[in-house]
Design an enzyme around this catalytic site. Structure first.
Site, PDB file in Angstrom:
ATOM      1  N   LYS A  22       0.756  -1.136  -0.165  1.00  0.00           N
ATOM      2  CA  LYS A  22       0.037   0.061   0.140  1.00  0.00           C
ATOM      3  C   LYS A  22       0.951   1.120   0.023  1.00  0.00           C
ATOM      4  CE  LYS A  22      -1.814   1.707   3.996  1.00  0.00           C
ATOM      5  NZ  LYS A  22      -1.446   3.221   4.283  1.00  0.00           N
ATOM      6  N   ASN A  23       1.892   1.065   0.984  1.00  0.00           N
ATOM      7  CA  ASN A  23       2.774   2.558   0.958  1.00  0.00           C
ATOM      8  C   ASN A  23       3.637   2.691  -0.119  1.00  0.00           C
ATOM      9  OD1 ASN A  23       1.410   3.013   3.236  1.00  0.00           O
ATOM     10  ND2 ASN A  23       2.912   2.673   4.732  1.00  0.00           N
ATOM     11  N   ARG A 101      -3.821  10.727   4.753  1.00  0.00           N
ATOM     12  CA  ARG A 101      -2.584  11.579   4.747  1.00  0.00           C
ATOM     13  C   ARG A 101      -1.831  11.573   3.284  1.00  0.00           C
ATOM     14  NH1 ARG A 101       0.703  14.126   8.472  1.00  0.00           N
ATOM     15  NH2 ARG A 101       2.758  13.978   8.127  1.00  0.00           N
ATOM     16  N   CYS A 125      -4.599   8.316  10.025  1.00  0.00           N
ATOM     17  CA  CYS A 125      -4.874   7.530  11.284  1.00  0.00           C
ATOM     18  C   CYS A 125      -4.537   8.595  12.380  1.00  0.00           C
ATOM     19  CB  CYS A 125      -3.875   6.420  11.433  1.00  0.00           C
ATOM     20  SG  CYS A 125      -4.291   5.099  10.796  1.00  0.00           S
ATOM     21  N   ARG A 130       1.100  14.629  13.598  1.00  0.00           N
ATOM     22  CA  ARG A 130       1.441  14.594  12.166  1.00  0.00           C
ATOM     23  C   ARG A 130       1.428  15.601  11.341  1.00  0.00           C
ATOM     24  NH1 ARG A 130      -0.762   8.590   9.998  1.00  0.00           N
ATOM     25  NH2 ARG A 130       1.216   8.780   8.880  1.00  0.00           N
ATOM     26  N   PRO A 131       2.169  16.592  11.753  1.00  0.00           N
ATOM     27  CA  PRO A 131       2.289  17.653  10.688  1.00  0.00           C
ATOM     28  C   PRO A 131       2.924  17.549   9.653  1.00  0.00           C
ATOM     29  CG  PRO A 131       3.754  17.922  12.358  1.00  0.00           C
ATOM     30  CD  PRO A 131       3.376  16.614  12.807  1.00  0.00           C
ATOM     31  N   ASP A 133       4.840  20.158   8.104  1.00  0.00           N
ATOM     32  CA  ASP A 133       5.827  21.425   8.062  1.00  0.00           C
ATOM     33  C   ASP A 133       7.068  20.947   7.052  1.00  0.00           C
ATOM     34  OD1 ASP A 133       6.386  19.550   9.982  1.00  0.00           O
ATOM     35  OD2 ASP A 133       7.750  20.789  10.868  1.00  0.00           O
ATOM     36  N   LEU A 134       7.530  19.776   7.235  1.00  0.00           N
ATOM     37  CA  LEU A 134       8.645  19.408   6.307  1.00  0.00           C
ATOM     38  C   LEU A 134       8.337  19.470   4.809  1.00  0.00           C
ATOM     39  CD1 LEU A 134      10.591  16.585   8.238  1.00  0.00           C
ATOM     40  CD2 LEU A 134      10.680  18.771   8.569  1.00  0.00           C
ATOM     41  N   ASP A 315       5.077   0.589  11.868  1.00  0.00           N
ATOM     42  CA  ASP A 315       3.869   0.134  11.322  1.00  0.00           C
ATOM     43  C   ASP A 315       3.718  -1.465  11.651  1.00  0.00           C
ATOM     44  OD1 ASP A 315       2.978   2.469  10.151  1.00  0.00           O
ATOM     45  OD2 ASP A 315       3.351   1.683   8.114  1.00  0.00           O
ATOM     46  N   ILE A 337       8.425   7.218  16.737  1.00  0.00           N
ATOM     47  CA  ILE A 337       8.275   7.755  15.417  1.00  0.00           C
ATOM     48  C   ILE A 337       6.876   8.650  15.575  1.00  0.00           C
ATOM     49  CG2 ILE A 337       7.658   7.647  13.023  1.00  0.00           C
ATOM     50  CD1 ILE A 337      10.238   6.249  13.445  1.00  0.00           C
ATOM     51  N   ARG A 407      -8.610  -0.308   4.858  1.00  0.00           N
ATOM     52  CA  ARG A 407      -7.752   0.704   4.411  1.00  0.00           C
ATOM     53  C   ARG A 407      -6.297   0.060   4.040  1.00  0.00           C
ATOM     54  NH1 ARG A 407      -6.137   4.953   8.071  1.00  0.00           N
ATOM     55  NH2 ARG A 407      -4.639   5.119   6.371  1.00  0.00           N
TER      56      ARG A 407
HETATM   57  C1  UD1 Z   1       4.593   6.886   5.999  1.00  0.00           C
HETATM   58  C2  UD1 Z   1       3.738   5.568   6.096  1.00  0.00           C
HETATM   59  C3  UD1 Z   1       3.180   5.060   7.581  1.00  0.00           C
HETATM   60  C4  UD1 Z   1       4.326   4.985   8.462  1.00  0.00           C
HETATM   61  C5  UD1 Z   1       5.288   6.321   8.541  1.00  0.00           C
HETATM   62  C6  UD1 Z   1       6.763   6.144   9.252  1.00  0.00           C
HETATM   63  C7  UD1 Z   1       2.739   6.053   3.968  1.00  0.00           C
HETATM   64  C8  UD1 Z   1       1.417   6.058   2.985  1.00  0.00           C
HETATM   65  N1  UD1 Z   1       2.590   5.750   5.247  1.00  0.00           N
HETATM   66  O1  UD1 Z   1       3.695   7.998   6.928  1.00  0.00           O
HETATM   67  O2  UD1 Z   1       2.483   3.967   7.276  1.00  0.00           O
HETATM   68  O3  UD1 Z   1       3.924   4.861   9.742  1.00  0.00           O
HETATM   69  O4  UD1 Z   1       5.676   6.684   7.070  1.00  0.00           O
HETATM   70  O5  UD1 Z   1       7.333   5.024   8.846  1.00  0.00           O
HETATM   71  O6  UD1 Z   1       3.798   5.516   3.464  1.00  0.00           O
HETATM   72  N2  UD1 Z   1       6.596  14.711  10.729  1.00  0.00           N
HETATM   73  C9  UD1 Z   1       6.450  15.845  10.874  1.00  0.00           C
HETATM   74  N3  UD1 Z   1       6.334  16.944   9.938  1.00  0.00           N
HETATM   75  C10 UD1 Z   1       6.318  16.509   8.676  1.00  0.00           C
HETATM   76  C11 UD1 Z   1       6.181  15.086   8.183  1.00  0.00           C
HETATM   77  C12 UD1 Z   1       6.295  14.226   9.245  1.00  0.00           C
HETATM   78  O7  UD1 Z   1       6.875  16.377  12.101  1.00  0.00           O
HETATM   79  O8  UD1 Z   1       6.250  17.357   7.562  1.00  0.00           O
HETATM   80  C13 UD1 Z   1       6.784  13.744  11.547  1.00  0.00           C
HETATM   81  C14 UD1 Z   1       5.401  12.933  11.851  1.00  0.00           C
HETATM   82  O9  UD1 Z   1       4.507  13.420  12.652  1.00  0.00           O
HETATM   83  C15 UD1 Z   1       6.294  11.834  12.457  1.00  0.00           C
HETATM   84  C16 UD1 Z   1       7.508  11.492  11.751  1.00  0.00           C
HETATM   85  O10 UD1 Z   1       7.702  12.833  11.350  1.00  0.00           O
HETATM   86  O11 UD1 Z   1       6.240  11.891  13.780  1.00  0.00           O
HETATM   87  C17 UD1 Z   1       7.496  10.698  10.590  1.00  0.00           C
HETATM   88  O12 UD1 Z   1       6.435  10.717   9.665  1.00  0.00           O
HETATM   89  P1  UD1 Z   1       6.593  10.378   8.300  1.00  0.00           P
HETATM   90  O13 UD1 Z   1       7.739   9.550   7.957  1.00  0.00           O
HETATM   91  O14 UD1 Z   1       6.350  11.570   7.452  1.00  0.00           O
HETATM   92  O15 UD1 Z   1       5.210   9.415   8.032  1.00  0.00           O
HETATM   93  P2  UD1 Z   1       4.181   9.524   6.864  1.00  0.00           P
HETATM   94  O16 UD1 Z   1       5.004   9.744   5.735  1.00  0.00           O
HETATM   95  O17 UD1 Z   1       3.222  10.215   7.298  1.00  0.00           O
END
Ligand code: UD1
Length: 428
Positions: A22-23, A101, A125, A130-131, A133-134, A315, A337, A407
């Protein structure tokens, strides 16, 4: 609302096919926005997240055709053809984006190709704040102007995006994907430092390369992307789902039995296999995938901390906890995470698990046996941990709110039934 009913205590035996990831499939679908030629994806799993993203992409003007229904002979997933000949809208609305997301990933490709985008801030979820900002800071560094208004991100880059040097303060899978896609057709070179190196990032990178993108460093923490004028279409097969693979490894370990997981790859699992082996689970590579067995001998507790790839994936944390609930001895499971990813703990405790949480660490004292109970699925991976617990438990478990499962886990009750589990979906 559908529920899953499980009568625990049956061993799992036989073979099942692991679905496409899926991812990986989600960002690959979004990559179709980068070219006016068709992108064909094979082994796309039959999941609601996939159909929801398809709906979002269709709203942007992508023509989508699907072959195969994800059942029976099409068990290796669907073939999706996505053709973004013309982008007819650059808006992704709240009603669709809030459900998932990953749909936020459209912002980078839309900006890169159309120089503007209006995308709702995402949902997904409820496992933490889960911002994004990056994602946004990276796009700003590439020349985008960003404004947040009424729950939407308004982004524009009148002269197009340009290359930039981006250093992430921590690893983000989604932000790496978003910027990697945008940078593929931006002007000049983008360097992403502290990039994610998950297998799904590499899969996306390979597909982009086949489309003509110039990307170096896939699988490392530094990606160098030299923007090209245009990308072309290609055909790509989605890699196997390592999270589904790990979930079934743990299900068999918890319930006992011997199962071959067909179509998957041990090298995608990072540290998961050695960890399970250290707990006493037998895992062996086969020429079709891998075989997992637990016959007789019980498994022991482990200490683990979730980390970006190749560390133990967040995950699989909930599933590991369900397994360790009946281990010999104590396990310490730390989640680094997401800040709110222990929602399965009270539910596992309703089934008799002995778990205490302090800060980011759950201490799981293995009990002899779990007992079936009505429980509530709170997020995607938590739902499946309750299924694992139910398979190992004595008596009946009812998992409520299973829409989360749909999902992310293709035909889970069918696959587990085929292995001999007493599991069924109760409609209503
Ligand atoms: C993806 C996966 C999810 C997995 C996660 C971590 C998909 C569709 N989803 O989610 O299943 O659990 O990777 O392996 O591939 N963060 C920020 N700012 C940002 C982006 C992220 O603070 O702009 C934080 C998040 O809140 C979290 C951490 O960074 O604490 C890691 O998130 P991220 O790796 O971005 O997860 P996703 O891409 O949302």
């Amino acid at each position: 609302m559908d529920r899953i009913q499980i009568r625990g205590g049956r061993r799992l035996n036989g073979e099942i096919r692991i679905s496409g990831a899926k991812n990986a499939a989600l960002p690959l679908m979004v990559a179709s926005l980068l070219t006016d030629e068709p992108l064909t994806l094979a082994c796309v799993p039959h999941l609601t997240d996939i159909s929801q993203l398809a709906e979002i992409l269709a709203g942007l003007g992508v023509e989508i055709t699907m072959n195969g229904n994800g059942h029976a002979e099409a068990a290796i997933g669907r073939v999706l053809k996505l053709h973004a000949k013309t982008i007819t809208s650059t808006e992704a609305p709240y009603e669709l984006v809030r459900k998932m997301r990953a749909s936020f990933l459209v912002i980078g490709p839309l900006l890169a190709r159309c120089h503007k985008a209006k995308v709702s801030l995402p949902g997904g979820c409820a496992i933490g704040t889960r911002p994004v900002d990056l994602h946004l800071k990276g796009l700003e560094a590439m020349g985008a102007q960003i404004e947040l208004k009424e729950g939407y991100v308004y982004a524009s880059a009148p002269g197009g995006l340009h290359g930039a040097h981006i250093l992430f303060p921590f690893v983000s899978v989604g932000a790496t994907e978003n910027l990697m896609m945008a940078a593929s057709i931006a002007k000049g070179t983008t360097i992403i430092e502290n990039a994610a190196s998950e297998p799904e990032i590499i899969d996306l990178g390979h597909c982009l390369q086949a489309m003509g993108a110039k990307i170096e460093g896939l699988g490392t923490r530094t990606l160098t992307i030299e923007g090209v004028e245009r990308l072309k279409g290609t055909s790509h097969t989605v890699l196997p789902d390592r999270i589904e693979t790990g979930t079934y490894l743990m299900a068999v370990a918890a319930a006992g039995g011997e199962v071959e997981l067909v179509g998957t790859r041990a090298d995608l699992l990072g540290g998961v296999i050695p960890l399970l082996e250290s707990a006493g689970v037998h895992i062996q590579a086969t020429n079709r995938g891998m075989r997992v067995a637990r016959n007789g001998v019980h498994f022991t507790g482990v200490d683990v901390t979730t980390e970006p790839y190749p560390g133990f994936p967040t995950d699989l944390q909930a599933q590991l906890m369900a397994l360790m609930a009946t281990a010999n001895g104590v396990s310490h499971i730390s989640e680094t995470i997401f800040e709110n990813r222990f929602m399965h703990v009270p539910e596992l405790m309703r089934m008799g698990a002995d778990i205490t949480i302090e800060h980011q660490t759950a201490t799981v004292r293995g009990v002899e046996r779990l007992h079936g109970a009505p429980v509530m699925a709170t997020d995607l991976r938590a739902s499946v941990s309750l299924i694992i617990a139910g398979l190992a438990a004595e008596g009946e478990t009812i998992v409520n709110r299973v829409y989360h499962l749909d999902r992310g886990f293709e035909r889970i009750e069918e696959k587990l039934s085929a292995l001999g589990a007493d599991i069924k979906r109760v409609k209503g």
